[in-house]
Design a protein around this motif. Sequence first.
Motif, PDB file in Angstrom:
ATOM      1  N   PRO A  12     -32.217 -17.783   0.227  1.00  0.00           N
ATOM      2  CA  PRO A  12     -31.293 -17.501   1.337  1.00  0.00           C
ATOM      3  C   PRO A  12     -32.015 -16.733   2.429  1.00  0.00           C
ATOM      4  N   ARG A  13     -31.466 -16.807   3.641  1.00  0.00           N
ATOM      5  CA  ARG A  13     -32.118 -16.202   4.792  1.00  0.00           C
ATOM      6  C   ARG A  13     -32.322 -14.698   4.612  1.00  0.00           C
ATOM      7  N   GLY A  14     -31.316 -13.999   4.065  1.00  0.00           N
ATOM      8  CA  GLY A  14     -31.427 -12.550   3.929  1.00  0.00           C
ATOM      9  C   GLY A  14     -32.611 -12.123   3.072  1.00  0.00           C
ATOM     10  N   PRO A  15     -32.701 -12.595   1.816  1.00  0.00           N
ATOM     11  CA  PRO A  15     -33.857 -12.229   0.992  1.00  0.00           C
ATOM     12  C   PRO A  15     -35.181 -12.683   1.586  1.00  0.00           C
ATOM     13  N   ARG A  16     -35.172 -13.839   2.258  1.00  0.00           N
ATOM     14  CA  ARG A  16     -36.411 -14.335   2.847  1.00  0.00           C
ATOM     15  C   ARG A  16     -36.908 -13.405   3.947  1.00  0.00           C
ATOM     16  N   ARG A  17     -35.985 -12.953   4.831  1.00  0.00           N
ATOM     17  CA  ARG A  17     -36.379 -12.045   5.895  1.00  0.00           C
ATOM     18  C   ARG A  17     -36.790 -10.682   5.328  1.00  0.00           C
ATOM     19  N   TRP A  18     -36.111 -10.240   4.269  1.00  0.00           N
ATOM     20  CA  TRP A  18     -36.482  -8.962   3.660  1.00  0.00           C
ATOM     21  C   TRP A  18     -37.903  -9.031   3.104  1.00  0.00           C
ATOM     22  N   LEU A  19     -38.232 -10.123   2.416  1.00  0.00           N
ATOM     23  CA  LEU A  19     -39.569 -10.272   1.850  1.00  0.00           C
ATOM     24  C   LEU A  19     -40.626 -10.356   2.947  1.00  0.00           C
ATOM     25  N   GLN A  20     -40.292 -11.034   4.043  1.00  0.00           N
ATOM     26  CA  GLN A  20     -41.236 -11.106   5.151  1.00  0.00           C
ATOM     27  C   GLN A  20     -41.481  -9.727   5.746  1.00  0.00           C
ATOM     28  N   ARG A  21     -40.413  -8.950   5.883  1.00  0.00           N
ATOM     29  CA  ARG A  21     -40.560  -7.604   6.424  1.00  0.00           C
ATOM     30  C   ARG A  21     -41.427  -6.741   5.509  1.00  0.00           C
ATOM     31  N   VAL A 146     -31.318   7.348  27.255  1.00  0.00           N
ATOM     32  CA  VAL A 146     -31.627   5.928  27.063  1.00  0.00           C
ATOM     33  C   VAL A 146     -31.924   5.690  25.590  1.00  0.00           C
ATOM     34  N   VAL A 147     -31.370   4.602  25.044  1.00  0.00           N
ATOM     35  CA  VAL A 147     -31.731   4.133  23.713  1.00  0.00           C
ATOM     36  C   VAL A 147     -32.326   2.743  23.869  1.00  0.00           C
ATOM     37  N   LEU A 148     -33.424   2.510  23.174  1.00  0.00           N
ATOM     38  CA  LEU A 148     -34.165   1.261  23.260  1.00  0.00           C
ATOM     39  C   LEU A 148     -34.239   0.633  21.874  1.00  0.00           C
ATOM     40  N   ASN A 149     -34.067  -0.689  21.807  1.00  0.00           N
ATOM     41  CA  ASN A 149     -34.178  -1.402  20.534  1.00  0.00           C
ATOM     42  C   ASN A 149     -34.754  -2.782  20.816  1.00  0.00           C
ATOM     43  N   VAL A 154     -32.261  -7.689  14.146  1.00  0.00           N
ATOM     44  CA  VAL A 154     -32.051  -8.908  13.370  1.00  0.00           C
ATOM     45  C   VAL A 154     -32.182  -8.641  11.874  1.00  0.00           C
ATOM     46  N   LEU A 155     -32.840  -7.537  11.521  1.00  0.00           N
ATOM     47  CA  LEU A 155     -33.035  -7.192  10.117  1.00  0.00           C
ATOM     48  C   LEU A 155     -31.992  -6.202   9.593  1.00  0.00           C
ATOM     49  N   LEU A 170     -25.823   8.339  22.650  1.00  0.00           N
ATOM     50  CA  LEU A 170     -26.014   8.255  24.095  1.00  0.00           C
ATOM     51  C   LEU A 170     -25.147   9.276  24.835  1.00  0.00           C
ATOM     52  N   ARG A 171     -25.682   9.812  25.908  1.00  0.00           N
ATOM     53  CA  ARG A 171     -24.897  10.657  26.792  1.00  0.00           C
ATOM     54  C   ARG A 171     -24.019   9.786  27.688  1.00  0.00           C
ATOM     55  N   PRO A 172     -22.912  10.305  28.194  1.00  0.00           N
ATOM     56  CA  PRO A 172     -22.083   9.533  29.122  1.00  0.00           C
ATOM     57  C   PRO A 172     -22.910   9.016  30.301  1.00  0.00           C
ATOM     58  N   GLY A 173     -22.776   7.746  30.592  1.00  0.00           N
ATOM     59  CA  GLY A 173     -23.565   7.121  31.643  1.00  0.00           C
ATOM     60  C   GLY A 173     -24.934   6.663  31.193  1.00  0.00           C
ATOM     61  N   GLY A 174     -25.299   6.942  29.934  1.00  0.00           N
ATOM     62  CA  GLY A 174     -26.604   6.543  29.422  1.00  0.00           C
ATOM     63  C   GLY A 174     -26.700   5.044  29.191  1.00  0.00           C
ATOM     64  N   GLN A 175     -27.933   4.542  29.104  1.00  0.00           N
ATOM     65  CA  GLN A 175     -28.168   3.108  28.975  1.00  0.00           C
ATOM     66  C   GLN A 175     -28.734   2.737  27.610  1.00  0.00           C
ATOM     67  N   PHE A 176     -28.344   1.554  27.164  1.00  0.00           N
ATOM     68  CA  PHE A 176     -28.892   0.948  25.957  1.00  0.00           C
ATOM     69  C   PHE A 176     -29.651  -0.304  26.384  1.00  0.00           C
ATOM     70  N   LEU A 177     -30.971  -0.315  26.158  1.00  0.00           N
ATOM     71  CA  LEU A 177     -31.839  -1.433  26.515  1.00  0.00           C
ATOM     72  C   LEU A 177     -32.183  -2.173  25.233  1.00  0.00           C
ATOM     73  N   PHE A 178     -31.756  -3.415  25.150  1.00  0.00           N
ATOM     74  CA  PHE A 178     -31.706  -4.132  23.870  1.00  0.00           C
ATOM     75  C   PHE A 178     -32.256  -5.541  24.027  1.00  0.00           C
ATOM     76  N   ALA A 179     -33.121  -5.952  23.116  1.00  0.00           N
ATOM     77  CA  ALA A 179     -33.641  -7.323  23.127  1.00  0.00           C
ATOM     78  C   ALA A 179     -33.888  -7.774  21.703  1.00  0.00           C
ATOM     79  N   ASP A 180     -33.444  -8.998  21.403  1.00  0.00           N
ATOM     80  CA  ASP A 180     -33.647  -9.531  20.058  1.00  0.00           C
ATOM     81  C   ASP A 180     -33.315 -11.017  20.062  1.00  0.00           C
ATOM     82  N   TYR A 181     -33.579 -11.659  18.936  1.00  0.00           N
ATOM     83  CA  TYR A 181     -33.265 -13.080  18.815  1.00  0.00           C
ATOM     84  C   TYR A 181     -32.175 -13.295  17.773  1.00  0.00           C
ATOM     85  N   ARG A 182     -31.499 -14.427  17.929  1.00  0.00           N
ATOM     86  CA  ARG A 182     -30.456 -14.848  17.015  1.00  0.00           C
ATOM     87  C   ARG A 182     -30.440 -16.374  16.967  1.00  0.00           C
TER      88      ARG A 182
END
Length: 271
Positions: A12-21, A146-149, A154-155, A170-182
């Motif tokens: 299954p995808r979950g165990p496969r990604r865990w093993l790759q990590r 700012v929080v960055l991810n 995906v994991l 995050l503080r009020p008005g703070g930004q979350f900068l996020f990039a990933d695949y799905r």
Amino acid sequence: MPTIQGLWKQLPRGPRRWLQRQAWEQLSRFDTGHDLLFLNHGYAFEDDDEPPALDPRDEANRYPAQLYHVVAAPGRLRDKDVLEVGCGRGGGADYLARSRRPRSLVGVDLTRSAVDFCRRAYDVPGLSFVPGNAEDLPFPDASFDVVLNVESSVLYEKVERFLSEVHRVLRPGGQFLFADYRNARKLPQLRDQLERCGLEILAEENITRNVLASMRRETGRKRELIARHAPRLLRDSLERFAAVDSGDRELHAFECGARVYWRFVLQKRPD
């Protein structure tokens, strides 16, 4: 008699990604130098775009560094308190701390060996690293501007819990900068998760084409690094995880549009 490759594809995808990590984390342990500072797929600019000028020390990791350059561009990190969740080997945090001059930048990662490496490898004013779980961040409320991810969520087992933690720190008005695949069919689910976490989506961009171009250009370098540092038993798994295995479905998924890579800018609403 089933082959190892056949058995791998049946997982299954979950165990496969865990093993790759786990394989990447083992490779990180074998690299006692500074070859593996980034664990992302990278970003290649279009032919008519001018890539950023990099410090000579960053040239060997140009494409992974460019992904951070693009994701963090809207954040205006200078003089801000920044958190990177899932910092890995710390290459992105180090690059941003030197190039964007935040007041502070904290990298947090679940893997203690990665945090230990980062603490030894980097010496930049305001840059620090701590062990921690993305779904239970070890920081008080409203700690960061700012929080960055980048290519880490995906994991995660519970993305909603992670996003709740991002909103909390995050503080009020703070930004979350996020990039990933799905998987493309799960992109609406990801967007729904983002919208329900209490953050407002300010901008989003499909960067699959740029990431795919980077993956193709990085194939030789990644394969050489894996051959140099990884035990033979782990090499096939690592090449699949890095999408450098010719004909591998990881790379093909991006090529055929079954998998997409997206960038978001989100903001916590002011009080």
